[in-house]
Design an enzyme around this catalytic site. Sequence first.
Site, mmCIF file in Angstrom:
data_model
loop_
_atom_site.group_PDB
_atom_site.id
_atom_site.type_symbol
_atom_site.label_atom_id
_atom_site.label_comp_id
_atom_site.label_asym_id
_atom_site.label_seq_id
_atom_site.Cartn_x
_atom_site.Cartn_y
_atom_site.Cartn_z
ATOM 1 C CG ASP A 121 46.956 39.582 38.870
ATOM 2 O OD1 ASP A 121 47.218 40.718 39.304
ATOM 3 O OD2 ASP A 121 46.269 39.384 37.856
ATOM 4 C CG ASP A 319 49.565 45.125 38.149
ATOM 5 O OD1 ASP A 319 49.032 44.265 38.874
ATOM 6 O OD2 ASP A 319 49.627 45.025 36.912
#
Length: 438
Positions: A121, A319
């Site tokens: 992440d 992201d």
Amino acid sequence: MATRTLSLLPHLFSLALLICISLTQGLNPKCDISDQGSTLQVFHVSSPCSPFRPSEPLSWEESVLQMQAKDQARLQYFSSLVAGRKSFVPIASGRQIIQSPTYIVRAKIGTPAQTFLLAMDTSNDAAWVPCTGCLGCSSSFFASDKSTSFKTLGCQAPQCKQVPRPTCSASACSFNLTYGASSIAANLSQDNITLADDSIPYYTFGCIQKTTGSSVPPQGLLGLGRGPLSLLSQTHNLYKSTFSYCLPSFKSPNFSGSLRLGTVGQPIRIKYTPLLKNPRRSSLYYVKLVAIRVGRKVVDIPPSALAFNPTTGAGTVIDSGTVFTRLVEPAYVAVRNEFRRRVKNANVISLGGFDTCYSGSIVAPTITFMFPGLNMSLAADNLLIHSTAGSISCLAMAAAPDNVNSVLNVIANMQQQNHRVLFDIPNSRLGVSRERCT
Ligand SMILES: *[C@@H]1O[C@H](CO)[C@@H](O)[C@H](O)[C@H]1NC(C)=O
Ligand SMILES: *[C@@H]1O[C@H](CO)[C@@H](O)[C@H](O)[C@H]1NC(C)=O
Ligand SMILES: *[C@@H]1O[C@H](CO)[C@@H](O)[C@H](O)[C@H]1NC(C)=O
Ligand SMILES: *[C@@H]1O[C@H](CO)[C@@H](O)[C@H](O)[C@H]1NC(C)=O
Ligand SMILES: *[C@@H]1O[C@H](CO)[C@@H](O)[C@H](O)[C@H]1NC(C)=O
């Protein structure tokens, strides 16, 4: 232009028979490729190589809707971070972790080593694993008592000042987080972590002791954000805060996505754009999106829709955890309208959060995100999500949700697939080049 909404539920059963993604194929022998040097294999959580793939085959609609629902939660989380609330930047960034564990990598923790699959992440600094004895965790425990190098950090440890609201119980440094409707209680701990061939001693992470609620995901988390207790900060001497990845498609039966840590082996001929820093949200990777081209036309977007503003959090981030790109409303509408104009098929239908879908296949124009120094061109594989039988194709982007004060454009992982994306933090720049890793 006729817009017809597919009413999903009545169709689910019949469509499911026609268009199933074969998520439950047997393990591909390629899945056993071992990680080498400083490069880790990356696989999609729903890929045939993933133990986290759904046990029941999901229909195409179900999997799309599920991914959209996770995205929605993640975007709300981003929005809460930049809305001016008090924010922490430590091991567990903020009071909430929203984890959409789209891509996972293998790591070994402890002595002797125990193997884990951690979610990757880029918008989180957090590193945590569910530990043995954890009340409420669902699977894959780290047996800290079996590791001779494991240590719980005391309240006096300097790292304890970097976690949110630390508490001292029996002199161990503990902290609590909320995750959706769940809460997590963890001890701040240290052990060796091995990534591919690199052993990192004294790695600091959260050892989860207790969770409540049902929304805590089974994997641990490997945060690639850049806050003080992140992997990047803890391995600065080894990796020089540099990494790149190539994300494979979730349908890929092959196993060639990779996370390459450090400066060695990174592409040399790659175009860069500067990374921007938002001190209110230091672990997000902001970039300066200046324009968007659809086909050969630069579409008309009000500058305010793309402007970077650290106070409101407005701007654009790249992201790895969000699946489908979200653009703030005026930007999305401009892109979508030009896309529809070029597709020249008047029968636009919608599916879940996608408003630009077509029955049958279409020829999509290229969409190019334009940054200073870099144009990122997206071809059909990054733009269209198809049902397996080819009966529906959707533009895989949407407007930012309007129920949150959303000012953030998010370049998501479907749009990054089959690109090498290089994060060069010391030089504050992001590199992107086309690379097939599916
Ligand atoms: C863990 O680190 C300790 C201390 O550096 C070392 O003695 C031990 O061999 C390491 N274990 C592994 C599995 O790398
Ligand atoms: C975590 O800390 C608590 C005290 O706060 C302690 O009882 C527990 O044993 C610790 N767990 C581990 C794995 O060290
Ligand atoms: C953290 O969670 C634990 C276990 O649920 C609880 O006992 C403790 O009081 C909580 N601490 C804080 C500061 O909320
Ligand atoms: C997967 O790999 C095999 C053998 O290397 C190749 O024949 C096949 O085309 C690949 N599949 C995809 C979807 O790339
Ligand atoms: C991006 O594309 C535009 C044309 O639309 C061109 O003028 C510009 O030079 C390109 N930028 C880079 C860095 O290639």
